[in-house]
Design a protein around this motif. Structure first.
Motif, short mmCIF file in Angstrom:
data_model
loop_
_atom_site.label_atom_id
_atom_site.label_comp_id
_atom_site.label_asym_id
_atom_site.label_seq_id
_atom_site.Cartn_x
_atom_site.Cartn_y
_atom_site.Cartn_z
N SER A 166 -16.60 -21.87 -3.98
CA SER A 166 -18.06 -21.97 -4.12
C SER A 166 -18.42 -22.43 -5.53
CB SER A 166 -18.71 -20.61 -3.86
OG SER A 166 -18.39 -20.14 -2.57
N PHE A 167 -19.61 -23.01 -5.66
CA PHE A 167 -20.11 -23.32 -6.99
C PHE A 167 -21.47 -22.67 -7.18
CE2 PHE A 167 -22.41 -26.73 -4.82
CZ PHE A 167 -23.54 -26.96 -5.60
N ALA A 168 -21.70 -22.16 -8.38
CA ALA A 168 -22.95 -21.49 -8.72
C ALA A 168 -23.90 -22.45 -9.41
CB ALA A 168 -22.66 -20.30 -9.63
N SER A 169 -25.20 -22.24 -9.15
CA SER A 169 -26.23 -23.02 -9.84
C SER A 169 -27.38 -22.10 -10.21
CB SER A 169 -26.74 -24.16 -8.95
OG SER A 169 -27.73 -23.68 -8.05
N GLY A 170 -28.31 -22.63 -10.97
CA GLY A 170 -29.48 -21.84 -11.38
C GLY A 170 -30.56 -21.74 -10.32
N GLY A 171 -30.32 -22.25 -9.11
CA GLY A 171 -31.30 -22.11 -8.04
C GLY A 171 -31.38 -23.32 -7.14
N ASN A 172 -31.90 -23.13 -5.96
CA ASN A 172 -32.07 -24.23 -5.01
C ASN A 172 -33.00 -25.30 -5.58
OD1 ASN A 172 -30.49 -23.43 -2.79
ND2 ASN A 172 -32.05 -21.98 -2.13
N GLY A 173 -32.59 -26.55 -5.44
CA GLY A 173 -33.42 -27.66 -5.87
C GLY A 173 -33.37 -27.97 -7.35
N THR A 174 -32.61 -27.20 -8.13
CA THR A 174 -32.48 -27.47 -9.56
C THR A 174 -31.55 -28.66 -9.79
OG1 THR A 174 -30.63 -25.93 -9.74
CG2 THR A 174 -32.85 -25.04 -10.13
N THR A 175 -31.55 -29.17 -11.00
CA THR A 175 -30.64 -30.29 -11.30
C THR A 175 -29.19 -29.86 -11.17
OG1 THR A 175 -30.80 -29.77 -13.67
CG2 THR A 175 -32.26 -31.49 -12.83
N SER A 176 -28.89 -28.58 -11.45
CA SER A 176 -27.51 -28.12 -11.32
C SER A 176 -27.10 -28.08 -9.84
CB SER A 176 -27.35 -26.74 -11.97
OG SER A 176 -28.29 -25.81 -11.48
N HIS A 177 -28.00 -27.62 -8.98
CA HIS A 177 -27.71 -27.61 -7.54
C HIS A 177 -27.54 -29.02 -7.01
CE1 HIS A 177 -29.57 -27.19 -3.25
NE2 HIS A 177 -28.26 -27.30 -3.19
N LEU A 178 -28.52 -29.88 -7.28
CA LEU A 178 -28.48 -31.23 -6.72
C LEU A 178 -27.35 -32.06 -7.33
CD1 LEU A 178 -32.31 -31.94 -6.58
CD2 LEU A 178 -30.80 -31.18 -4.74
N GLY A 179 -27.04 -31.79 -8.60
CA GLY A 179 -25.90 -32.47 -9.21
C GLY A 179 -24.60 -32.11 -8.52
N GLY A 180 -24.46 -30.84 -8.15
CA GLY A 180 -23.26 -30.42 -7.43
C GLY A 180 -23.17 -31.03 -6.04
N GLU A 181 -24.31 -31.09 -5.35
CA GLU A 181 -24.33 -31.69 -4.01
C GLU A 181 -24.02 -33.18 -4.08
OE1 GLU A 181 -24.38 -30.02 -1.40
OE2 GLU A 181 -25.24 -28.09 -1.94
N ALA A 182 -24.56 -33.84 -5.11
CA ALA A 182 -24.27 -35.27 -5.28
C ALA A 182 -22.80 -35.51 -5.58
CB ALA A 182 -25.12 -35.84 -6.42
N LEU A 183 -22.19 -34.60 -6.33
CA LEU A 183 -20.76 -34.70 -6.62
C LEU A 183 -19.94 -34.55 -5.33
CD1 LEU A 183 -18.58 -34.90 -8.87
CD2 LEU A 183 -18.56 -32.40 -8.87
N LYS A 184 -20.33 -33.61 -4.48
CA LYS A 184 -19.64 -33.41 -3.20
C LYS A 184 -19.73 -34.67 -2.33
CE LYS A 184 -20.85 -29.67 -1.02
NZ LYS A 184 -21.74 -28.57 -0.56
N LEU A 185 -20.93 -35.25 -2.27
CA LEU A 185 -21.11 -36.44 -1.45
C LEU A 185 -20.30 -37.63 -1.98
CD1 LEU A 185 -24.98 -36.23 -0.84
CD2 LEU A 185 -23.20 -36.01 0.90
N ALA A 186 -20.30 -37.77 -3.31
CA ALA A 186 -19.61 -38.91 -3.92
C ALA A 186 -18.09 -38.80 -3.82
CB ALA A 186 -20.03 -39.05 -5.38
N THR A 187 -17.58 -37.57 -3.77
CA THR A 187 -16.12 -37.37 -3.79
C THR A 187 -15.56 -36.89 -2.46
OG1 THR A 187 -16.43 -35.10 -4.62
CG2 THR A 187 -16.15 -36.86 -6.26
N HIS A 188 -16.44 -36.70 -1.48
CA HIS A 188 -16.01 -36.24 -0.14
C HIS A 188 -15.28 -34.91 -0.22
CE1 HIS A 188 -17.17 -40.24 1.23
NE2 HIS A 188 -16.39 -40.77 0.31
N THR A 189 -15.83 -34.01 -1.01
CA THR A 189 -15.28 -32.67 -1.13
C THR A 189 -16.24 -31.67 -0.51
OG1 THR A 189 -16.23 -32.53 -3.36
CG2 THR A 189 -13.92 -33.13 -3.20
N ARG A 190 -15.72 -30.46 -0.22
CA ARG A 190 -16.55 -29.44 0.43
C ARG A 190 -16.40 -28.12 -0.34
NH1 ARG A 190 -14.26 -30.83 5.81
NH2 ARG A 190 -13.89 -28.60 6.11
N MET A 191 -17.51 -27.62 -0.85
CA MET A 191 -17.56 -26.29 -1.45
C MET A 191 -18.95 -25.72 -1.19
SD MET A 191 -17.65 -27.23 -5.54
CE MET A 191 -18.61 -28.64 -6.15
N THR A 192 -19.06 -24.42 -1.16
CA THR A 192 -20.31 -23.75 -0.80
C THR A 192 -21.18 -23.54 -2.02
OG1 THR A 192 -19.16 -22.59 0.98
CG2 THR A 192 -21.29 -21.71 0.30
#
Length: 336
Positions: A166-192
């Motif tokens: 899993s990866f932690a962020s400062g909250g739903n919709g924050t730049t840390s959350h969306l940055g992590g989701e964008a990283l998952k999409l770009a690298t085809h990785t899966r983490m919660t």
């Protein structure tokens, strides 16, 4: 008689022309006159977040310096709520005279259009872009129990262990959350994704190893990186952070051209604000950004100056709204 009649007619025409010219002279330079007198009273700088956060810290330093440049008081008014939307909406509906402005971020000025079901203003149509001020990146870091020493190694590790971490962020919709989701999409990785109410509680669990991967602000994370509690792998901006100069960008660390998920800050005014006043504010803002005082203030929150004038900032917002909306819709993120 004819000569006198001609003379009378000519005089009447001259008088009428003079009256018209005077009327036009009163009307045409009105905006210019307003700009010449501006500012003649204190300016309200709305900070659309609560006191004590990075936007507030930056805003107060900015207001102090802007007061000196404009030779008029600029005072801070914190109006938090709805992801910054309440404060920005106040400015969108304020009189367009340059005396109510906001220091907004990518949330209320771009991402909120997709993050919330509806917002009461249009960030492109209802606001006049004054100038972009700065950006603040996040850092991707891991607990020492994660074997990856680089971001590329973390990506391979996650590919080999899908949905196990899993990866932690400062909250739903924050730049840390969306940055992590964008990283998952770009690298085809899966983490919660595990959202927290701010970087502080997220860091507590990351340091404890409960959520061994974290994306959080550089300033909040740097002390734990320097103490060896966390290992920094990359920053989410296009350039390295002066707070962690040895840490590469995501683009450098994982060969992901164009990756950038950093919070940005900019000044906006009501849409109908006269262009001359917008220019006055923009010129003053750009002067402030170039000062050593603001450079020091930005360093204290992990930020860097990123000046843009009114036209460039307006074009930037028009590209940011669909960019943030696209990733928000892809991951199905919603406001808390």
């Amino acid at each position: 008689m004819r000569q006198r009649r001609f003379a009378f007619t000519n005089a009447a025409n001259i008088a009428a022309s003079a009256a018209t010219a005077m009327a036009l002279a009163c009307l045409v330079p009105l905006g210019s006159a307003q700009a010449q007198d501006y500012p003649s009273k204190p300016i309200r700088l709305v900070i659309p977040f609560a006191a004590g956060g990075p936007t507030d810290t930056l805003g107060r330093g900015f207001a102090q310096q802007l007061s000196q440049v404009l030779k008029q008081q600029v005072y801070v008014d914190n109006k938090g709520g709805a992801g910054g939307g309440i404060g920005v909406d106040i400015v969108a509906k304020a009189p367009p005279d340059g005396y109510t402005i906001a220091l907004g971020t990518n949330g209320p000025l771009a991402g909120n259009t997709a993050l919330f079901k509806s917002i009461p203003y249009d960030p492109v149509k209802d606001l006049a872009p004054v100038a972009r001020v700065a950006f603040v990146p996040n850092v991707i870091a891991v607990h020492p129990s994660i074997p990856a020493k680089t971001l590329a190694e973390l990506i391979e590790f996650l590919k080999a262990n899908p949905d196990k971490y899993s990866f932690a962020s400062g909250g739903n919709g924050t730049t840390s959350h969306l940055g992590g989701e964008a990283l998952k999409l770009a690298t085809h990785t899966r983490m919660t994704h595990v959202p927290y109410k701010g970087d502080g509680p997220a860091l507590v669990d990351a340091i404890g190893g409960q959520v061994p991967i974290i994306i959080a602000s550089v300033t909040a994370t740097a002390p734990y990186v320097q103490a060896g509690n966390l290992r920094a792998l990359a920053v989410t901006s296009r350039t390295r952070s002066p707070n962690l100069p040895d840490v590469p960008t995501v683009e450098q660390a994982a060969n992901l051209p164009g990756y950038e998920f950093a919070a940005w800050y900019g000044v906006v005014a009501p849409a109908a604000t006269p262009p001359a006043i917008v220019k006055r504010l923009a010129d003053a803002t750009l002067q402030v950004i170039g000062s050593q005082h603001m450079a020091d203030k930005l360093l204290s929150i992990g930020g860097q100056g990123a000046p843009m004038g009114s036209a460039e900032f307006g074009a930037f917002i028009k590209t940011e709204v669909p960019r943030w909306s696209r990733i928000i819709k892809q991951v199905g993120a919603t406001a808390d």
